[in-house]
Write a protein that holds these residues in place. Structure first.
Motif, PDB file in Angstrom:
ATOM      1  N   ASP A  65       1.043  -1.129   0.000  1.00 45.60           N
ATOM      2  CA  ASP A  65       0.114   0.239  -0.181  1.00 45.60           C
ATOM      3  C   ASP A  65       0.945   1.179  -0.098  1.00 45.60           C
ATOM      4  O   ASP A  65       0.655   2.305  -0.565  1.00 45.60           O
ATOM      5  N   SER A  66       1.925   1.181   0.649  1.00 48.42           N
ATOM      6  CA  SER A  66       2.699   2.401   0.705  1.00 48.42           C
ATOM      7  C   SER A  66       3.911   2.349  -0.248  1.00 48.42           C
ATOM      8  O   SER A  66       4.212   3.449  -0.555  1.00 48.42           O
ATOM      9  N   GLU A  67       4.271   1.492  -0.688  1.00 49.75           N
ATOM     10  CA  GLU A  67       5.461   1.288  -1.616  1.00 49.75           C
ATOM     11  C   GLU A  67       4.895   0.509  -3.163  1.00 49.75           C
ATOM     12  O   GLU A  67       4.612  -0.621  -3.133  1.00 49.75           O
ATOM     13  N   LYS A  68       4.890   1.454  -4.022  1.00 48.47           N
ATOM     14  CA  LYS A  68       4.170   0.997  -5.427  1.00 48.47           C
ATOM     15  C   LYS A  68       5.475   0.385  -6.388  1.00 48.47           C
ATOM     16  O   LYS A  68       6.010   1.110  -7.270  1.00 48.47           O
ATOM     17  N   VAL A  69       5.932  -0.821  -5.683  1.00 47.71           N
ATOM     18  CA  VAL A  69       6.904  -1.530  -6.392  1.00 47.71           C
ATOM     19  C   VAL A  69       6.643  -2.913  -6.177  1.00 47.71           C
ATOM     20  O   VAL A  69       6.228  -3.471  -5.247  1.00 47.71           O
ATOM     21  N   VAL A  70       7.402  -3.669  -7.138  1.00 51.17           N
ATOM     22  CA  VAL A  70       7.439  -5.267  -7.013  1.00 51.17           C
ATOM     23  C   VAL A  70       8.564  -5.804  -7.633  1.00 51.17           C
ATOM     24  O   VAL A  70       9.173  -5.195  -8.804  1.00 51.17           O
ATOM     25  N   ASN A  71       9.358  -6.427  -6.885  1.00 50.86           N
ATOM     26  CA  ASN A  71      10.709  -7.016  -7.295  1.00 50.86           C
ATOM     27  C   ASN A  71      10.571  -8.434  -8.028  1.00 50.86           C
ATOM     28  O   ASN A  71      10.166  -9.269  -7.307  1.00 50.86           O
ATOM     29  N   TRP A  72      11.052  -8.567  -9.284  1.00 49.38           N
ATOM     30  CA  TRP A  72      10.445  -9.932 -10.238  1.00 49.38           C
ATOM     31  C   TRP A  72      11.940 -10.377 -10.797  1.00 49.38           C
ATOM     32  O   TRP A  72      12.348  -9.744 -11.307  1.00 49.38           O
ATOM     33  N   SER A  73      11.884 -11.544 -10.388  1.00 50.35           N
ATOM     34  CA  SER A  73      13.327 -12.502 -10.828  1.00 50.35           C
ATOM     35  C   SER A  73      12.735 -13.519 -11.960  1.00 50.35           C
ATOM     36  O   SER A  73      11.646 -14.253 -11.798  1.00 50.35           O
ATOM     37  N   ASN A  74      13.310 -13.627 -13.050  1.00 48.37           N
ATOM     38  CA  ASN A  74      12.824 -14.417 -14.076  1.00 48.37           C
ATOM     39  C   ASN A  74      14.065 -14.975 -14.888  1.00 48.37           C
ATOM     40  O   ASN A  74      15.371 -14.262 -14.775  1.00 48.37           O
ATOM     41  N   TRP A  75      13.854 -15.909 -15.770  1.00 45.62           N
ATOM     42  CA  TRP A  75      14.798 -16.665 -16.582  1.00 45.62           C
ATOM     43  C   TRP A  75      15.376 -15.559 -17.646  1.00 45.62           C
ATOM     44  O   TRP A  75      14.294 -14.843 -18.056  1.00 45.62           O
ATOM     45  N   PRO A  76      16.508 -15.702 -18.379  1.00 47.86           N
ATOM     46  CA  PRO A  76      16.902 -14.487 -19.372  1.00 47.86           C
ATOM     47  C   PRO A  76      15.601 -15.121 -20.683  1.00 47.86           C
ATOM     48  O   PRO A  76      15.602 -16.108 -20.870  1.00 47.86           O
ATOM     49  N   GLU A  77      15.387 -13.890 -21.483  1.00 46.87           N
ATOM     50  CA  GLU A  77      14.553 -13.994 -22.640  1.00 46.87           C
ATOM     51  C   GLU A  77      13.309 -14.787 -22.512  1.00 46.87           C
ATOM     52  O   GLU A  77      13.084 -15.474 -23.217  1.00 46.87           O
ATOM     53  N   TYR A  78      12.828 -14.657 -21.360  1.00 44.11           N
ATOM     54  CA  TYR A  78      11.453 -15.272 -21.159  1.00 44.11           C
ATOM     55  C   TYR A  78      10.127 -14.441 -21.035  1.00 44.11           C
ATOM     56  O   TYR A  78       9.492 -14.864 -20.072  1.00 44.11           O
ATOM     57  N   ILE A  79      10.213 -13.289 -21.817  1.00 44.34           N
ATOM     58  CA  ILE A  79       9.338 -12.405 -21.732  1.00 44.34           C
ATOM     59  C   ILE A  79       9.159 -11.537 -23.073  1.00 44.34           C
ATOM     60  O   ILE A  79      10.270 -11.597 -23.803  1.00 44.34           O
ATOM     61  N   ASP A  80       8.169 -11.179 -23.393  1.00 45.66           N
ATOM     62  CA  ASP A  80       8.052  -9.998 -24.587  1.00 45.66           C
ATOM     63  C   ASP A  80       9.292  -8.888 -24.403  1.00 45.66           C
ATOM     64  O   ASP A  80       9.421  -8.397 -23.534  1.00 45.66           O
ATOM     65  N   ILE A  81       9.878  -8.789 -25.787  1.00 48.78           N
ATOM     66  CA  ILE A  81      10.722  -7.741 -25.626  1.00 48.78           C
ATOM     67  C   ILE A  81      10.507  -6.689 -26.885  1.00 48.78           C
ATOM     68  O   ILE A  81      10.309  -7.136 -27.782  1.00 48.78           O
ATOM     69  N   SER A 126      14.359  -8.624 -13.055  1.00 49.04           N
ATOM     70  CA  SER A 126      15.807  -9.017 -13.106  1.00 49.04           C
ATOM     71  C   SER A 126      15.675 -10.397 -14.070  1.00 49.04           C
ATOM     72  O   SER A 126      15.007 -11.251 -13.585  1.00 49.04           O
ATOM     73  N   GLU A 127      16.515 -10.550 -14.725  1.00 47.29           N
ATOM     74  CA  GLU A 127      16.851 -11.723 -15.332  1.00 47.29           C
ATOM     75  C   GLU A 127      18.083 -12.538 -14.794  1.00 47.29           C
ATOM     76  O   GLU A 127      19.006 -12.747 -15.393  1.00 47.29           O
ATOM     77  N   ASP A 128      17.836 -12.657 -13.480  1.00 50.29           N
ATOM     78  CA  ASP A 128      19.106 -13.420 -12.708  1.00 50.29           C
ATOM     79  C   ASP A 128      18.640 -14.722 -12.390  1.00 50.29           C
ATOM     80  O   ASP A 128      19.403 -15.135 -11.487  1.00 50.29           O
ATOM     81  N   TYR A 129      17.627 -15.369 -12.869  1.00 53.26           N
ATOM     82  CA  TYR A 129      17.249 -16.726 -12.585  1.00 53.26           C
ATOM     83  C   TYR A 129      17.688 -17.476 -13.607  1.00 53.26           C
ATOM     84  O   TYR A 129      17.161 -17.902 -14.624  1.00 53.26           O
ATOM     85  N   ASN A 130      18.974 -18.073 -13.386  1.00 50.43           N
ATOM     86  CA  ASN A 130      19.978 -18.820 -14.640  1.00 50.43           C
ATOM     87  C   ASN A 130      19.673 -20.234 -14.404  1.00 50.43           C
ATOM     88  O   ASN A 130      19.855 -20.843 -15.475  1.00 50.43           O
ATOM     89  N   ASP A 131      19.340 -20.502 -13.292  1.00 57.75           N
ATOM     90  CA  ASP A 131      19.361 -22.098 -12.885  1.00 57.75           C
ATOM     91  C   ASP A 131      18.605 -22.085 -11.608  1.00 57.75           C
ATOM     92  O   ASP A 131      18.877 -21.370 -10.750  1.00 57.75           O
ATOM     93  N   ASN A 132      18.023 -23.291 -11.604  1.00 56.60           N
ATOM     94  CA  ASN A 132      17.081 -23.182 -10.444  1.00 56.60           C
ATOM     95  C   ASN A 132      17.955 -23.569  -9.127  1.00 56.60           C
ATOM     96  O   ASN A 132      17.569 -22.836  -8.187  1.00 56.60           O
ATOM     97  N   ASP A 133      18.900 -24.542  -9.148  1.00 55.99           N
ATOM     98  CA  ASP A 133      19.645 -24.625  -7.917  1.00 55.99           C
ATOM     99  C   ASP A 133      20.647 -23.466  -7.519  1.00 55.99           C
ATOM    100  O   ASP A 133      21.044 -23.014  -6.428  1.00 55.99           O
ATOM    101  N   GLU A 134      21.191 -22.963  -8.726  1.00 61.44           N
ATOM    102  CA  GLU A 134      22.054 -21.847  -8.606  1.00 61.44           C
ATOM    103  C   GLU A 134      21.428 -20.584  -7.682  1.00 61.44           C
ATOM    104  O   GLU A 134      21.857 -19.963  -6.781  1.00 61.44           O
ATOM    105  N   PHE A 135      19.943 -20.575  -8.280  1.00 65.53           N
ATOM    106  CA  PHE A 135      19.277 -19.346  -7.443  1.00 65.53           C
ATOM    107  C   PHE A 135      18.927 -19.729  -6.202  1.00 65.53           C
ATOM    108  O   PHE A 135      18.958 -18.766  -5.311  1.00 65.53           O
ATOM    109  N   PHE A 136      18.612 -20.915  -6.045  1.00 68.66           N
ATOM    110  CA  PHE A 136      18.355 -21.499  -4.503  1.00 68.66           C
ATOM    111  C   PHE A 136      19.364 -21.088  -3.628  1.00 68.66           C
ATOM    112  O   PHE A 136      19.316 -20.683  -2.504  1.00 68.66           O
ATOM    113  N   ALA A 137      20.576 -21.414  -4.053  1.00 65.84           N
ATOM    114  CA  ALA A 137      21.956 -21.207  -3.444  1.00 65.84           C
ATOM    115  C   ALA A 137      21.817 -19.786  -2.825  1.00 65.84           C
ATOM    116  O   ALA A 137      22.511 -19.346  -1.991  1.00 65.84           O
ATOM    117  N   LYS A 138      21.622 -18.916  -3.732  1.00 65.53           N
ATOM    118  CA  LYS A 138      21.508 -17.498  -3.499  1.00 65.53           C
ATOM    119  C   LYS A 138      20.537 -17.168  -2.455  1.00 65.53           C
ATOM    120  O   LYS A 138      20.686 -16.406  -1.652  1.00 65.53           O
TER     121      LYS A 138
END
Length: 408
Positions: A67-83, A106-118
Protein backbone atom coordinates in the motif's frame (compact mmCIF):
# COMPACT_ATOMS: atom_id res chain seq x y z
CA UNK A 1 1.75 -3.69 -30.62
CA UNK A 2 5.39 -2.50 -30.43
CA UNK A 3 7.77 -3.91 -33.00
CA UNK A 4 9.55 -7.07 -31.98
CA UNK A 5 11.25 -10.04 -33.67
CA UNK A 6 8.85 -12.41 -35.42
CA UNK A 7 8.59 -15.45 -33.10
CA UNK A 8 8.78 -17.84 -36.05
CA UNK A 9 11.83 -16.14 -37.53
CA UNK A 10 14.03 -16.27 -34.46
CA UNK A 11 17.68 -17.29 -34.72
CA UNK A 12 19.71 -19.71 -32.62
CA UNK A 13 20.63 -16.90 -30.28
CA UNK A 14 17.24 -16.96 -28.59
CA UNK A 15 17.37 -20.71 -28.19
CA UNK A 16 20.82 -20.54 -26.64
CA UNK A 17 19.39 -19.87 -23.18
CA UNK A 18 16.93 -22.49 -22.06
CA UNK A 19 14.23 -22.04 -19.46
CA UNK A 20 14.97 -25.71 -18.71
CA UNK A 21 18.61 -25.49 -17.65
CA UNK A 22 20.09 -28.92 -17.27
CA UNK A 23 21.54 -30.90 -14.39
CA UNK A 24 25.33 -31.08 -14.54
CA UNK A 25 28.24 -32.15 -12.37
CA UNK A 26 28.13 -35.31 -10.29
CA UNK A 27 30.95 -34.30 -7.99
CA UNK A 28 29.00 -31.85 -5.86
CA UNK A 29 26.02 -34.17 -5.58
CA UNK A 30 28.00 -37.27 -4.77
CA UNK A 31 30.36 -35.58 -2.36
CA UNK A 32 27.71 -33.78 -0.41
CA UNK A 33 24.94 -36.34 -0.83
CA UNK A 34 22.61 -33.51 -1.73
CA UNK A 35 19.83 -32.83 -4.21
CA UNK A 36 20.03 -32.49 -7.96
CA UNK A 37 21.49 -29.38 -9.50
CA UNK A 38 19.89 -27.89 -12.57
CA UNK A 39 22.76 -26.11 -14.31
CA UNK A 40 22.67 -23.66 -17.16
CA UNK A 41 24.46 -24.57 -20.40
CA UNK A 42 28.22 -24.46 -20.19
CA UNK A 43 28.55 -24.21 -16.43
CA UNK A 44 28.39 -26.49 -13.44
CA UNK A 45 25.49 -25.86 -11.14
CA UNK A 46 25.84 -25.51 -7.42
CA UNK A 47 24.48 -28.56 -5.65
CA UNK A 48 22.32 -27.72 -2.68
CA UNK A 49 20.30 -29.69 -0.20
CA UNK A 50 16.67 -29.30 0.60
CA UNK A 51 16.62 -30.69 4.08
CA UNK A 52 14.87 -33.82 5.26
CA UNK A 53 12.06 -32.52 7.44
CA UNK A 54 8.86 -34.40 6.77
CA UNK A 55 6.59 -31.45 7.56
CA UNK A 56 6.74 -28.03 5.93
CA UNK A 57 7.80 -25.24 8.29
CA UNK A 58 5.38 -22.35 8.60
CA UNK A 59 6.53 -19.50 6.31
CA UNK A 60 7.38 -16.25 8.05
CA UNK A 61 5.58 -13.43 6.30
CA UNK A 62 6.81 -9.87 6.66
CA UNK A 63 4.63 -6.78 6.82
CA UNK A 64 3.19 -6.19 3.35
CA UNK A 65 4.35 -2.75 2.20
CA UNK A 66 2.34 -2.80 -1.03
CA UNK A 67 0.00 0.00 0.00
CA UNK A 68 2.81 2.41 0.80
CA UNK A 69 5.40 1.29 -1.75
CA UNK A 70 4.24 0.97 -5.36
CA UNK A 71 6.92 -1.48 -6.39
CA UNK A 72 7.35 -5.18 -7.07
CA UNK A 73 10.67 -7.03 -7.44
CA UNK A 74 10.52 -9.92 -9.96
CA UNK A 75 13.27 -12.39 -10.87
CA UNK A 76 12.85 -14.42 -14.05
CA UNK A 77 14.85 -16.50 -16.54
CA UNK A 78 16.63 -14.67 -19.39
CA UNK A 79 14.72 -14.03 -22.63
CA UNK A 80 11.48 -15.33 -21.10
CA UNK A 81 9.18 -12.35 -21.68
CA UNK A 82 8.14 -10.08 -24.54
CA UNK A 83 10.85 -7.70 -25.69
CA UNK A 84 10.24 -4.46 -27.56
CA UNK A 85 12.27 -2.81 -30.30
CA UNK A 86 14.18 -0.75 -27.73
CA UNK A 87 14.92 -3.72 -25.47
CA UNK A 88 12.06 -2.85 -23.15
CA UNK A 89 9.26 -5.15 -22.05
CA UNK A 90 5.96 -3.78 -23.38
CA UNK A 91 3.81 -5.88 -21.07
CA UNK A 92 5.67 -4.60 -18.00
CA UNK A 93 5.43 -1.02 -19.22
CA UNK A 94 1.68 -1.44 -19.63
CA UNK A 95 1.34 -2.92 -16.13
CA UNK A 96 3.10 0.07 -14.60
CA UNK A 97 0.95 2.49 -16.58
CA UNK A 98 -2.21 0.66 -15.51
CA UNK A 99 -1.40 0.23 -11.81
CA UNK A 100 1.26 2.79 -10.93
CA UNK A 101 3.41 -0.10 -9.65
CA UNK A 102 7.04 -0.06 -10.77
CA UNK A 103 8.44 -3.48 -11.69
CA UNK A 104 12.10 -4.09 -10.90
CA UNK A 105 12.57 -6.90 -13.38
CA UNK A 106 15.75 -8.99 -13.14
CA UNK A 107 16.84 -11.80 -15.45
CA UNK A 108 18.99 -13.32 -12.72
CA UNK A 109 17.33 -16.73 -12.56
CA UNK A 110 19.74 -18.70 -14.76
CA UNK A 111 19.47 -22.00 -12.97
CA UNK A 112 17.13 -23.48 -10.36
CA UNK A 113 19.71 -24.62 -7.84
CA UNK A 114 22.09 -21.74 -8.47
CA UNK A 115 19.25 -19.35 -7.64
CA UNK A 116 18.21 -21.45 -4.65
CA UNK A 117 21.76 -21.27 -3.33
CA UNK A 118 21.54 -17.47 -3.39
CA UNK A 119 18.23 -17.15 -1.58
CA UNK A 120 18.33 -20.11 0.80
CA UNK A 121 20.58 -18.53 3.48
CA UNK A 122 18.24 -15.55 3.70
CA UNK A 123 15.11 -17.68 3.82
CA UNK A 124 16.63 -19.93 6.48
CA UNK A 125 17.38 -16.83 8.56
CA UNK A 126 13.88 -15.42 8.09
CA UNK A 127 15.19 -12.48 6.08
CA UNK A 128 13.83 -10.72 3.00
CA UNK A 129 15.42 -11.99 -0.23
CA UNK A 130 14.89 -8.64 -1.96
CA UNK A 131 12.40 -10.31 -4.29
CA UNK A 132 8.62 -10.39 -4.22
CA UNK A 133 8.15 -13.10 -6.81
CA UNK A 134 10.22 -15.35 -9.03
CA UNK A 135 9.72 -18.18 -11.52
CA UNK A 136 10.76 -21.73 -10.52
CA UNK A 137 10.42 -25.06 -12.32
CA UNK A 138 7.93 -27.60 -10.92
CA UNK A 139 10.40 -29.69 -8.94
CA UNK A 140 11.97 -26.63 -7.35
CA UNK A 141 8.51 -25.39 -6.37
CA UNK A 142 7.99 -28.73 -4.63
CA UNK A 143 11.22 -28.18 -2.69
CA UNK A 144 10.30 -24.61 -1.75
CA UNK A 145 6.88 -25.71 -0.50
CA UNK A 146 8.40 -28.59 1.46
CA UNK A 147 10.77 -26.20 3.22
CA UNK A 148 8.13 -23.56 3.92
CA UNK A 149 10.00 -20.98 1.85
CA UNK A 150 7.01 -19.74 -0.16
CA UNK A 151 3.76 -18.06 0.86
CA UNK A 152 0.21 -19.12 0.00
CA UNK A 153 -1.31 -17.03 -2.76
CA UNK A 154 -4.23 -14.80 -1.83
CA UNK A 155 -6.62 -15.66 -4.65
CA UNK A 156 -8.79 -12.64 -3.78
CA UNK A 157 -5.98 -10.59 -5.33
CA UNK A 158 -5.83 -12.87 -8.37
CA UNK A 159 -9.34 -13.01 -9.86
CA UNK A 160 -7.82 -14.03 -13.20
CA UNK A 161 -6.87 -17.29 -11.47
CA UNK A 162 -10.10 -18.47 -13.14
CA UNK A 163 -8.27 -18.30 -16.48
CA UNK A 164 -5.78 -21.02 -15.52
CA UNK A 165 -5.90 -23.90 -18.00
CA UNK A 166 -7.78 -26.74 -16.23
CA UNK A 167 -5.05 -29.31 -16.99
CA UNK A 168 -2.63 -27.28 -14.84
CA UNK A 169 -4.95 -26.59 -11.93
CA UNK A 170 -4.36 -29.56 -9.65
CA UNK A 171 -0.75 -30.71 -9.92
CA UNK A 172 0.63 -33.26 -7.48
CA UNK A 173 3.29 -30.99 -5.99
CA UNK A 174 0.79 -28.19 -5.29
CA UNK A 175 -2.80 -29.46 -5.15
CA UNK A 176 -5.25 -26.71 -6.01
CA UNK A 177 -2.39 -24.31 -6.78
CA UNK A 178 -2.14 -22.93 -3.26
CA UNK A 179 1.43 -21.71 -3.64
CA UNK A 180 2.15 -21.43 -7.36
CA UNK A 181 0.77 -20.44 -10.74
CA UNK A 182 2.44 -21.37 -14.04
CA UNK A 183 4.27 -18.76 -16.05
CA UNK A 184 4.95 -20.92 -19.12
CA UNK A 185 4.85 -24.65 -19.85
CA UNK A 186 6.48 -27.01 -22.32
CA UNK A 187 6.90 -30.62 -23.39
CA UNK A 188 9.91 -32.89 -23.68
CA UNK A 189 10.04 -34.98 -26.83
CA UNK A 190 12.37 -36.23 -29.56
CA UNK A 191 13.92 -33.99 -32.22
CA UNK A 192 15.64 -35.29 -35.32
CA UNK A 193 17.39 -34.03 -38.42
CA UNK A 194 16.15 -35.94 -41.49
CA UNK A 195 19.40 -35.21 -43.33
CA UNK A 196 21.28 -37.11 -40.63
CA UNK A 197 18.74 -39.93 -40.24
CA UNK A 198 18.53 -40.70 -43.96
CA UNK A 199 15.03 -39.27 -44.06
CA UNK A 200 13.86 -41.55 -41.27
CA UNK A 201 11.47 -40.24 -38.63
CA UNK A 202 12.34 -40.95 -35.00
CA UNK A 203 9.13 -41.50 -33.08
CA UNK A 204 9.94 -43.38 -29.86
CA UNK A 205 12.55 -43.75 -27.16
CA UNK A 206 12.93 -47.39 -28.15
CA UNK A 207 13.99 -46.28 -31.63
CA UNK A 208 16.20 -43.50 -30.28
CA UNK A 209 18.06 -45.89 -27.97
CA UNK A 210 18.18 -49.03 -30.13
CA UNK A 211 18.07 -48.16 -33.84
CA UNK A 212 21.63 -48.94 -34.92
CA UNK A 213 21.43 -46.55 -37.88
CA UNK A 214 21.52 -43.76 -35.27
CA UNK A 215 24.44 -45.25 -33.34
CA UNK A 216 26.79 -42.61 -31.97
CA UNK A 217 24.59 -39.78 -33.17
CA UNK A 218 22.10 -39.58 -30.29
CA UNK A 219 22.10 -37.20 -27.33
CA UNK A 220 19.96 -37.21 -24.21
CA UNK A 221 19.29 -34.39 -21.78
CA UNK A 222 21.11 -34.10 -18.49
CA UNK A 223 17.78 -33.14 -16.90
CA UNK A 224 16.83 -36.31 -15.03
CA UNK A 225 13.07 -35.88 -15.13
CA UNK A 226 13.00 -35.37 -18.87
CA UNK A 227 15.35 -38.12 -20.05
CA UNK A 228 14.36 -40.79 -17.55
CA UNK A 229 10.75 -39.66 -17.74
CA UNK A 230 10.58 -40.45 -21.46
CA UNK A 231 12.04 -43.92 -20.86
CA UNK A 232 9.62 -44.59 -18.01
CA UNK A 233 6.66 -43.62 -20.16
CA UNK A 234 7.94 -45.87 -22.96
CA UNK A 235 7.87 -48.69 -20.40
CA UNK A 236 4.28 -47.90 -19.46
CA UNK A 237 5.11 -46.31 -16.12
CA UNK A 238 3.06 -43.35 -14.95
CA UNK A 239 5.23 -40.42 -13.87
CA UNK A 240 2.87 -39.52 -11.04
CA UNK A 241 3.49 -42.83 -9.27
CA UNK A 242 6.97 -43.96 -10.33
CA UNK A 243 8.72 -46.22 -7.80
CA UNK A 244 12.40 -46.65 -7.03
CA UNK A 245 12.45 -50.05 -8.76
CA UNK A 246 10.82 -48.64 -11.89
CA UNK A 247 13.26 -45.75 -11.94
CA UNK A 248 16.19 -48.15 -11.60
CA UNK A 249 14.90 -50.28 -14.49
CA UNK A 250 14.74 -47.19 -16.71
CA UNK A 251 18.31 -46.31 -15.75
CA UNK A 252 19.38 -49.80 -16.83
CA UNK A 253 17.91 -49.19 -20.30
CA UNK A 254 19.81 -45.92 -20.68
CA UNK A 255 23.03 -47.52 -19.40
CA UNK A 256 22.73 -50.37 -21.89
CA UNK A 257 22.29 -47.92 -24.76
CA UNK A 258 25.32 -45.96 -23.61
CA UNK A 259 27.42 -49.10 -23.28
CA UNK A 260 26.41 -50.10 -26.82
CA UNK A 261 27.71 -46.79 -28.18
CA UNK A 262 24.26 -45.55 -29.16
CA UNK A 263 24.58 -42.35 -27.13
CA UNK A 264 27.26 -39.82 -27.96
CA UNK A 265 26.58 -37.66 -24.94
CA UNK A 266 24.28 -35.93 -22.49
CA UNK A 267 23.61 -32.23 -22.95
CA UNK A 268 21.83 -29.20 -21.69
CA UNK A 269 20.19 -27.24 -24.45
CA UNK A 270 23.50 -26.99 -26.28
CA UNK A 271 22.00 -29.82 -28.35
CA UNK A 272 20.49 -27.18 -30.66
CA UNK A 273 23.41 -26.36 -32.94
CA UNK A 274 24.58 -29.99 -33.48
CA UNK A 275 20.99 -30.98 -34.21
CA UNK A 276 20.60 -28.22 -36.77
CA UNK A 277 23.93 -29.02 -38.44
CA UNK A 278 23.31 -32.77 -38.52
CA UNK A 279 26.20 -33.67 -36.20
CA UNK A 280 23.45 -35.02 -33.96
CA UNK A 281 20.90 -37.15 -35.78
CA UNK A 282 18.30 -37.29 -33.00
CA UNK A 283 17.99 -36.17 -29.42
CA UNK A 284 15.73 -35.52 -26.48
CA UNK A 285 14.62 -31.90 -26.83
CA UNK A 286 12.28 -29.23 -25.48
CA UNK A 287 9.39 -27.83 -27.51
CA UNK A 288 10.25 -24.15 -27.20
CA UNK A 289 13.77 -24.70 -28.51
CA UNK A 290 12.54 -26.71 -31.48
CA UNK A 291 9.92 -24.11 -32.45
CA UNK A 292 12.71 -21.56 -32.54
CA UNK A 293 15.14 -23.81 -34.43
CA UNK A 294 12.56 -24.60 -37.10
CA UNK A 295 12.47 -20.94 -38.02
CA UNK A 296 15.97 -21.38 -39.48
CA UNK A 297 15.65 -25.06 -40.45
CA UNK A 298 12.04 -26.06 -41.23
CA UNK A 299 13.07 -29.61 -42.12
CA UNK A 300 13.81 -30.51 -38.49
CA UNK A 301 11.40 -33.10 -37.15
CA UNK A 302 9.90 -33.34 -33.68
CA UNK A 303 7.95 -36.17 -32.08
CA UNK A 304 5.86 -36.34 -28.94
CA UNK A 305 5.87 -40.13 -28.34
CA UNK A 306 2.54 -41.90 -28.46
CA UNK A 307 3.12 -43.56 -25.09
CA UNK A 308 3.48 -40.20 -23.41
CA UNK A 309 5.98 -37.45 -22.68
CA UNK A 310 6.94 -35.20 -19.75
CA UNK A 311 5.37 -31.80 -19.31
CA UNK A 312 6.95 -29.09 -17.20
CA UNK A 313 5.96 -25.65 -16.02
CA UNK A 314 7.97 -22.73 -14.72
CA UNK A 315 5.88 -21.13 -12.00
CA UNK A 316 5.32 -17.87 -10.19
CA UNK A 317 5.91 -18.20 -6.43
CA UNK A 318 6.06 -15.57 -3.69
CA UNK A 319 8.90 -16.10 -1.21
CA UNK A 320 8.56 -15.94 2.54
CA UNK A 321 9.30 -12.45 3.88
CA UNK A 322 8.30 -10.81 0.57
CA UNK A 323 7.83 -7.10 1.24
CA UNK A 324 5.28 -6.45 -1.51
CA UNK A 325 3.13 -9.56 -1.58
CA UNK A 326 -0.07 -7.85 -2.69
CA UNK A 327 1.74 -6.10 -5.54
CA UNK A 328 3.21 -9.44 -6.60
CA UNK A 329 -0.28 -10.93 -6.67
CA UNK A 330 -1.49 -8.00 -8.76
CA UNK A 331 1.36 -8.67 -11.19
CA UNK A 332 0.44 -12.35 -11.43
CA UNK A 333 -3.19 -11.44 -11.96
CA UNK A 334 -2.20 -9.03 -14.74
CA UNK A 335 -0.36 -11.75 -16.67
CA UNK A 336 -3.34 -14.06 -16.31
CA UNK A 337 -5.34 -11.67 -18.51
CA UNK A 338 -5.42 -13.53 -21.87
CA UNK A 339 -4.68 -10.36 -23.84
CA UNK A 340 -1.52 -9.77 -21.82
CA UNK A 341 -0.34 -13.38 -21.89
CA UNK A 342 -0.86 -13.39 -25.66
CA UNK A 343 1.93 -10.79 -25.95
CA UNK A 344 4.26 -13.07 -24.03
CA UNK A 345 3.30 -16.29 -25.82
CA UNK A 346 3.73 -14.68 -29.22
CA UNK A 347 7.30 -13.85 -28.29
CA UNK A 348 8.60 -16.78 -26.23
CA UNK A 349 6.87 -19.64 -28.13
CA UNK A 350 6.19 -21.78 -25.05
CA UNK A 351 2.80 -23.12 -23.97
CA UNK A 352 0.53 -20.55 -22.38
CA UNK A 353 -1.06 -21.56 -19.06
CA UNK A 354 -3.85 -19.03 -19.62
CA UNK A 355 -7.09 -20.02 -21.32
CA UNK A 356 -8.24 -17.72 -24.11
CA UNK A 357 -4.80 -16.83 -25.46
CA UNK A 358 -5.20 -18.94 -28.59
CA UNK A 359 -8.49 -17.24 -29.50
CA UNK A 360 -6.67 -13.91 -29.50
CA UNK A 361 -3.72 -15.15 -31.57
CA UNK A 362 -5.90 -16.92 -34.13
CA UNK A 363 -6.84 -13.44 -35.34
CA UNK A 364 -3.58 -11.70 -34.58
CA UNK A 365 -0.88 -14.28 -35.36
CA UNK A 366 -2.30 -17.45 -37.00
CA UNK A 367 1.16 -18.97 -37.44
CA UNK A 368 1.70 -19.07 -33.69
CA UNK A 369 -1.91 -19.99 -32.89
CA UNK A 370 -1.85 -23.01 -35.20
CA UNK A 371 1.48 -24.37 -33.97
CA UNK A 372 0.75 -27.63 -32.12
CA UNK A 373 3.90 -27.25 -30.03
CA UNK A 374 2.63 -23.92 -28.67
CA UNK A 375 -1.09 -24.67 -28.59
CA UNK A 376 -1.42 -28.45 -28.28
CA UNK A 377 -4.74 -30.21 -28.74
CA UNK A 378 -6.63 -31.84 -25.88
CA UNK A 379 -5.55 -35.21 -27.24
CA UNK A 380 -1.91 -34.16 -27.05
CA UNK A 381 -2.30 -32.77 -23.54
CA UNK A 382 -3.89 -36.04 -22.42
CA UNK A 383 -0.59 -37.82 -23.18
CA UNK A 384 1.51 -35.35 -21.21
CA UNK A 385 2.55 -36.16 -17.64
CA UNK A 386 4.30 -34.30 -14.84
CA UNK A 387 7.02 -36.13 -12.91
CA UNK A 388 5.84 -36.51 -9.34
CA UNK A 389 7.54 -34.55 -6.58
CA UNK A 390 10.26 -36.43 -4.75
CA UNK A 391 11.27 -36.47 -1.12
CA UNK A 392 14.76 -35.21 -0.32
CA UNK A 393 15.93 -38.79 0.09
CA UNK A 394 14.39 -39.91 -3.21
CA UNK A 395 15.85 -36.99 -5.09
CA UNK A 396 19.32 -37.76 -3.79
CA UNK A 397 18.99 -41.45 -4.65
CA UNK A 398 17.46 -40.93 -8.10
CA UNK A 399 20.05 -38.35 -9.07
CA UNK A 400 22.94 -40.54 -7.97
CA UNK A 401 21.65 -43.32 -10.20
CA UNK A 402 21.15 -40.98 -13.14
CA UNK A 403 24.50 -39.28 -12.71
CA UNK A 404 26.24 -42.65 -12.64
CA UNK A 405 25.09 -43.03 -16.28
CA UNK A 406 25.72 -39.44 -17.33
CA UNK A 407 29.29 -39.27 -16.03
CA UNK A 408 30.25 -42.94 -15.77
Amino acid sequence: MPERPDPLLTSFARAAISRRSALTGLAGVAAAGLLSACGSPGRNATASGSGSASASPTPREATDLSDSEKVVNWSNWPEYIDIGAKGNHPSIDAFTKQTGITVNYSEDYNDNDEFFAKVRPLLEAGQDTGRDTWVSTDWMVARLIRLGYVLPLNQANIPNFANLEPTLSNVEFDPGRTYSLPWQSGFTGIAYNPKATGGKQVTSMDQLLHDTSLKGKVTLLTEMRDTVGLVLLEQGVSLDSVTADQFSAAIDVIQAAKDAGQIKGFTGNEYTKPLASGDTAACVAWTGDVVQLRADNPSLGYTLPEKGFPMFSDNFVIPAMAQHKTNAEKLINYYYDPAVMALVTEYVNYISPVAGVKDILVKKDPGTANNQLIFPSEETLARAQVFRSLSAEEETSFNRLFQSVVTG
